[in-house]
Design a protein around this motif. Structure first.
Motif, mmCIF file in Angstrom:
data_model
loop_
_atom_site.group_PDB
_atom_site.id
_atom_site.type_symbol
_atom_site.label_atom_id
_atom_site.label_comp_id
_atom_site.label_asym_id
_atom_site.label_seq_id
_atom_site.Cartn_x
_atom_site.Cartn_y
_atom_site.Cartn_z
ATOM 1 N N ILE A 62 0.841 -1.202 0.000
ATOM 2 C CA ILE A 62 0.000 0.000 0.000
ATOM 3 C C ILE A 62 0.873 1.248 0.000
ATOM 4 C CG2 ILE A 62 -1.581 1.349 1.461
ATOM 5 C CD1 ILE A 62 -2.917 -1.371 2.170
ATOM 6 N N SER A 63 1.901 1.242 0.826
ATOM 7 C CA SER A 63 2.813 2.384 0.892
ATOM 8 C C SER A 63 3.437 2.666 -0.474
ATOM 9 C CB SER A 63 3.894 2.093 1.931
ATOM 10 O OG SER A 63 5.001 2.934 1.752
ATOM 11 N N LYS A 64 3.817 1.589 -1.161
ATOM 12 C CA LYS A 64 4.441 1.736 -2.484
ATOM 13 C C LYS A 64 3.476 2.388 -3.477
ATOM 14 C CE LYS A 64 7.572 0.157 -5.710
ATOM 15 N NZ LYS A 64 7.049 0.898 -6.854
ATOM 16 N N ASP A 69 1.822 6.987 -6.718
ATOM 17 C CA ASP A 69 0.784 7.945 -7.145
ATOM 18 C C ASP A 69 1.275 9.379 -6.942
ATOM 19 O OD1 ASP A 69 -1.105 6.112 -7.947
ATOM 20 O OD2 ASP A 69 -2.324 6.234 -6.122
ATOM 21 N N LEU A 70 1.772 9.648 -5.731
ATOM 22 C CA LEU A 70 2.186 11.015 -5.398
ATOM 23 C C LEU A 70 3.340 11.447 -6.293
ATOM 24 C CD1 LEU A 70 1.987 10.881 -1.486
ATOM 25 C CD2 LEU A 70 0.335 11.904 -3.074
ATOM 26 N N GLU A 71 4.260 10.531 -6.545
ATOM 27 C CA GLU A 71 5.422 10.874 -7.373
ATOM 28 C C GLU A 71 4.996 11.196 -8.803
ATOM 29 O OE1 GLU A 71 8.615 10.803 -10.013
ATOM 30 O OE2 GLU A 71 7.116 9.205 -10.048
ATOM 31 N N ARG A 72 4.115 10.364 -9.371
ATOM 32 C CA ARG A 72 3.704 10.569 -10.767
ATOM 33 C C ARG A 72 2.967 11.890 -10.972
ATOM 34 N NH1 ARG A 72 2.372 5.450 -10.669
ATOM 35 N NH2 ARG A 72 0.205 6.060 -10.383
ATOM 36 N N ARG A 149 -5.402 -2.210 -3.462
ATOM 37 C CA ARG A 149 -4.903 -1.158 -4.361
ATOM 38 C C ARG A 149 -5.820 0.058 -4.358
ATOM 39 N NH1 ARG A 149 -1.174 -0.974 -7.843
ATOM 40 N NH2 ARG A 149 0.234 -2.727 -7.986
ATOM 41 N N ARG A 150 -7.136 -0.228 -4.394
ATOM 42 C CA ARG A 150 -8.078 0.900 -4.393
ATOM 43 C C ARG A 150 -7.919 1.716 -3.119
ATOM 44 N NH1 ARG A 150 -14.206 1.156 -5.435
ATOM 45 N NH2 ARG A 150 -13.662 3.364 -5.226
ATOM 46 N N VAL A 151 -7.760 1.031 -1.977
ATOM 47 C CA VAL A 151 -7.603 1.763 -0.717
ATOM 48 C C VAL A 151 -6.351 2.639 -0.774
ATOM 49 C CG1 VAL A 151 -7.144 1.524 1.738
ATOM 50 C CG2 VAL A 151 -8.880 0.106 0.644
ATOM 51 N N ALA A 152 -5.292 2.092 -1.346
ATOM 52 C CA ALA A 152 -4.058 2.884 -1.472
ATOM 53 C C ALA A 152 -4.310 4.125 -2.317
ATOM 54 C CB ALA A 152 -2.955 2.028 -2.089
ATOM 55 N N HIS A 153 -5.028 3.962 -3.434
ATOM 56 C CA HIS A 153 -5.331 5.119 -4.294
ATOM 57 C C HIS A 153 -6.216 6.124 -3.565
ATOM 58 C CE1 HIS A 153 -3.305 3.415 -7.695
ATOM 59 N NE2 HIS A 153 -4.165 2.426 -7.872
ATOM 60 N N ILE A 154 -7.173 5.624 -2.795
ATOM 61 C CA ILE A 154 -8.075 6.521 -2.050
ATOM 62 C C ILE A 154 -7.273 7.326 -1.023
ATOM 63 C CG2 ILE A 154 -9.945 6.524 -0.337
ATOM 64 C CD1 ILE A 154 -11.147 4.116 -1.965
ATOM 65 N N ILE A 155 -6.318 6.654 -0.366
ATOM 66 C CA ILE A 155 -5.467 7.362 0.602
ATOM 67 C C ILE A 155 -4.601 8.406 -0.124
ATOM 68 C CG2 ILE A 155 -3.495 7.091 2.172
ATOM 69 C CD1 ILE A 155 -4.743 4.363 2.970
ATOM 70 N N ALA A 156 -4.049 8.028 -1.266
ATOM 71 C CA ALA A 156 -3.245 8.995 -2.036
ATOM 72 C C ALA A 156 -4.101 10.193 -2.450
ATOM 73 C CB ALA A 156 -2.650 8.317 -3.275
ATOM 74 N N ASP A 157 -5.354 9.933 -2.813
ATOM 75 C CA ASP A 157 -6.270 11.031 -3.142
ATOM 76 C C ASP A 157 -6.499 11.938 -1.932
ATOM 77 O OD1 ASP A 157 -6.740 10.636 -5.857
ATOM 78 O OD2 ASP A 157 -8.354 9.195 -5.504
ATOM 79 N N ALA A 158 -6.649 11.314 -0.743
ATOM 80 C CA ALA A 158 -6.881 12.108 0.475
ATOM 81 C C ALA A 158 -5.670 12.987 0.788
ATOM 82 C CB ALA A 158 -7.183 11.170 1.653
ATOM 83 N N ILE A 159 -4.473 12.436 0.593
ATOM 84 C CA ILE A 159 -3.245 13.210 0.837
ATOM 85 C C ILE A 159 -3.141 14.353 -0.171
ATOM 86 C CG2 ILE A 159 -0.715 13.090 0.759
ATOM 87 C CD1 ILE A 159 -1.051 10.106 1.682
ATOM 88 N N TYR A 160 -3.389 14.032 -1.446
ATOM 89 C CA TYR A 160 -3.321 15.032 -2.515
ATOM 90 C C TYR A 160 -4.294 16.171 -2.226
ATOM 91 C CZ TYR A 160 -3.545 16.802 -7.384
ATOM 92 O OH TYR A 160 -3.516 17.573 -8.519
ATOM 93 N N LYS A 161 -5.508 15.795 -1.827
ATOM 94 C CA LYS A 161 -6.528 16.817 -1.585
ATOM 95 C C LYS A 161 -6.155 17.689 -0.391
ATOM 96 C CE LYS A 161 -11.437 17.583 -0.908
ATOM 97 N NZ LYS A 161 -12.776 16.983 -0.785
ATOM 98 N N TYR A 169 -7.157 12.266 -8.152
ATOM 99 C CA TYR A 169 -7.591 11.554 -9.364
ATOM 100 C C TYR A 169 -6.962 10.166 -9.450
ATOM 101 C CZ TYR A 169 -3.001 13.165 -10.879
ATOM 102 O OH TYR A 169 -1.653 13.417 -10.951
ATOM 103 N N PHE A 170 -6.491 9.665 -8.302
ATOM 104 C CA PHE A 170 -5.774 8.383 -8.339
ATOM 105 C C PHE A 170 -6.710 7.182 -8.314
ATOM 106 C CE2 PHE A 170 -2.771 11.295 -6.050
ATOM 107 C CZ PHE A 170 -1.964 11.532 -7.152
ATOM 108 N N ASP A 171 -7.870 7.318 -7.693
ATOM 109 C CA ASP A 171 -8.827 6.205 -7.650
ATOM 110 C C ASP A 171 -9.704 6.269 -8.904
ATOM 111 O OD1 ASP A 171 -10.250 4.003 -6.787
ATOM 112 O OD2 ASP A 171 -11.677 5.221 -5.634
ATOM 113 N N THR A 172 -9.070 6.081 -10.030
ATOM 114 C CA THR A 172 -9.760 6.197 -11.325
ATOM 115 C C THR A 172 -9.237 5.118 -12.255
ATOM 116 O OG1 THR A 172 -8.068 7.741 -12.083
ATOM 117 C CG2 THR A 172 -10.092 8.705 -11.199
ATOM 118 N N ARG A 173 -9.942 4.953 -13.357
ATOM 119 C CA ARG A 173 -9.494 3.991 -14.362
ATOM 120 C C ARG A 173 -9.416 4.678 -15.722
ATOM 121 N NH1 ARG A 173 -12.828 -1.472 -13.442
ATOM 122 N NH2 ARG A 173 -14.610 -0.104 -13.191
ATOM 123 N N ILE A 174 -8.725 4.022 -16.626
ATOM 124 C CA ILE A 174 -8.616 4.527 -17.995
ATOM 125 C C ILE A 174 -9.038 3.417 -18.943
ATOM 126 C CG2 ILE A 174 -6.966 5.204 -19.793
ATOM 127 C CD1 ILE A 174 -5.500 6.829 -17.630
#
Lengths: 444, 174
Positions: A62-64, A69-72, A149-161, A169-174
């Motif tokens: 999860i940390s990774k 996410d944050l780096e990209r 993975r989704r939880v990790a993206h949701i956390i990254a979104d919370a940090i970003y926000k 925008y990390f908990d998204t798909r393409i």
């Protein structure tokens, strides 16, 4: 990037840290994204702690994902874990802020994972301001372990926000078109993945040509062009059921589909007897409304976020240009007047900008402008760059970049993301070539 | 050793390639009149002539040989040029000779445009041919159009020569 030529400036990113540590109300990190670029914010993302070995591995994974996410995003610089001084076990009790200041971390992310008796995974995280020595935010999530993975993206979104003030925008798909084979027999497959390229899945088998997929606002449906039965028509693909359904029974080619902002209708082009017009189809009643009436090509329609206006591509002025009209087709006006051809307009989810493809002096550009056509800026340039799509926060775009054919006649086509400022262009690594990306809204 | 294998493979590939291109375009070389001698056996000195049949009248091959199966367009244009009109006129006459034949007219664009616009442009090109065929008296129920936009180039490569060949209308016998 040709900054001087294309006036890339306007608002660029600043990662200013609000340095007012003695005012409690403002004793927090703020990534200010309204001023000039300085440098990414150094952040320490620690492995989430856990009691059992399984928990620890989840914590590391999860940390990774969060750090990646944050780096990209280009706004953060995760610090190498080897530099960390404080260990996860004592960090779980309380951060030794001095240890984190020593390695110049401005923000610190800590957390813990624990597999529950009922089989669910509990993930909690805390975001710390190292210099103010305060917790900025902290949240806990319960989920099925497969969802880590989704939880990790949701956390990254919370940090970003929390640090930028913007939605993440990390908990998204393409969804996009995977491509393989030579140019004249290119095999194209509808495909979907997380925004970081993980959880990749082919949705069609490549036996039928498919193009230009777009997400519905619910993220459960895709509209796209398919040549099923050697007839190009707009289809719906249901991600829950895998069902594919042709949209309407028109006496000609339907193409260039896109959902309305509320998801209740699909706007598209119908080409008949050499003339393409724009129609809107209500998905419940299947009622069709014609919105343009002109012998020129009218295509690539995209609604404004409030549904009140439609931006589209037309050559009614002689060459491909971008026009805006009211949601009912009235009040058509051209918004592009610079040199070159303009195409593929897409309204930002924030409503403030329209992204486009520009063809000028033999090169292709991805750019943005305001809905009245002012403030035009070019973000990316190449032999062929096309088809911008917005991340849901309207701060990042994706597009595809095709290189010229090599001596053997083989082309390569890759997906990229780029910041609204024109900085931080990154490839989205896909298993094979890709084109026509479409970014989903945040997953509900 | 390795280079020998490579050479062998290259040779096989070359032969295969020759065979393929011969099939594609060579249908025309024997359009009726040509005949070649065939040896009937080593024991006899006598030779007999066998006419190699030309393409079946009304077939795709026959169309390619007698009319040509495509017309070309200028960049971002869909009006038939003089040579394209001649081809369409020959096509209409040919269709008169083979009243059972129905055609699909494909419209194509080069790679130097955006995908959706090129789909519309390909449709416009296919219909430019279609309209001209109707004007020449071909019945609409014998013609169908489809646009492939920039999805199916005829010539590989990212250069002017390839693009000029790829901006085209193609006639396909159904």
């Amino acid at each position: 990037m040709q900054k001087s030529i294309f006036r890339l400036i306007a608002f660029t990113l600043v990662l200013g840290v609000a340095a007012v540590p003695f005012d409690p109300a403002r004793a927090e990190l703020v990534v200010d994204i309204t001023r000039g670029f300085v440098e990414p914010l150094p952040v320490a993302v620690t492995d989430f702690d856990g009691a059992a070995p399984g928990d620890i591995r989840f914590g590391q994974d999860i940390s990774k994902v969060i750090a990646d996410d944050l780096e990209r995003s280009g706004l953060f610089r995760p610090i190498e874990q080897g530099a960390f001084i404080q260990d996860p076990a004592t960090l779980r009790i309380a951060p030794k802020f001095g240890d984190w200041r020593l390695i110049n971390a401005q923000a610190l992310v800590s957390g813990a994972t624990e597999l529950q008796a009922d089989g669910r995974l509990k993930v909690e995280f805390r975001l710390w301001d190292v210099f103010a020595e305060t917790q900025i935010t902290g949240l806990a999530y319960f989920t099925t372990p497969a969802n880590w993975r989704r939880v990790a993206h949701i956390i990254a979104d919370a940090i970003y926000k929390r640090l930028t003030g913007e939605e993440g925008y990390f908990d998204t798909r393409i969804v996009y078109i995977a491509e393989s084979g030579p140019q004249n027999r290119r095999v194209k497959r509808l495909s979907i993945m997380d925004q970081d390229g993980e959880n990749h899945r082919f949705l069609t088998d490549g036996s039928v040509l498919v193009l230009t997929p777009r997400f519905s606002p619910t993220t459960q449906e895709i509209t796209y062009l398919s040549y099923v039965g050697d007839t190009p028509r707009v289809f719906l693909f249901n991600l829950n059921t895998g069902q594919q359904e042709v949209l309407g029974n028109f006496p000609g080619m339907t193409f260039a589909p896109r959902f309305s902002p509320n998801g209740n209708s699909v706007i598209m082009s119908l080409a008949r007897q050499g003339n393409s017009e724009i129609y809107d189809m209500d998905l419940r009643t299947r009622k069709v409304i014609r919105l343009t009436n002109h012998p020129a090509i009218d295509t690539s329609p995209s609604y404004s976020p409030d549904g009140g206006e439609i931006v589209f591509n037309s050559d009614r002025g002689g060459t491909q240009q971008i026009y805006v009209m009211a949601g009912n087709g009235d009040n058509v006006r051209r918004i592009t007047f610079s040199a070159g051809r303009y195409a593929t307009p897409v309204w930002s989810p924030r409503g403030d900008l329209i992204a486009f493809t520009r063809i000028y002096q033999g090169e292709f550009y991805i750019g943005v402008m305001r809905p009245d056509g002012s403030g035009e800026r070019m973000l990316a340039k190449g032999f062929l760059v096309e088809g911008p799509t917005w991340a849901p926060n309207g701060r990042v775009l994706s597009f595809y970049r095709q290189e010229p054919a090599n001596a053997a006649g083989i082309v390569s086509s890759k997906l990229f993301t780029i910041d609204l400022t024109g900085f931080n262009e990154r490839e989205i690594v896909t298993p094979i070539d890709g084109s026509d990306p479409a970014w989903s809204p945040l997953i509900p | 050793m390795r280079s020998k294998i490579f050479t062998f493979i290259a040779a096989v590939f070359f032969l295969t390639a020759c065979g393929t291109s011969g099939e594609d375009s060579g249908a025309g070389t024997g359009s009726g009149a040509a005949a070649t001698s065939q040896s009937t056996g080593s024991t006899s000195t006598a030779t007999t002539s066998t006419a190699i049949p030309g393409p079946t009248p009304g077939s795709q091959e026959h169309l390619v040989v007698n009319v040509g199966d495509r017309v070309f367009f200028d960049f971002d244009k869909s009006d038939l040029k003089a040579d394209g009109r001649s081809t369409a006129e020959a096509l209409a006459a040919w269709m008169n000779n083979y009243p059972a034949v129905t055609l699909t007219i494909e419209g194509h664009a080069d790679e130097r445009g955006t995908r959706e616009y090129n789909l519309a442009l390909g449709e416009r090109r296919a219909n430019a041919v279609y309209d001209y065929m109707l004007a020449l008296g071909v019945q609409s129920n014998r013609l169908r159009t489809i646009s492939y936009g920039k999805e199916r180039p005829a010539v590989l490569g990212s250069n002017e020569q390839a693009w000029a060949q790829n901006r085209r209308g193609v006639f396909v016998v159904n």
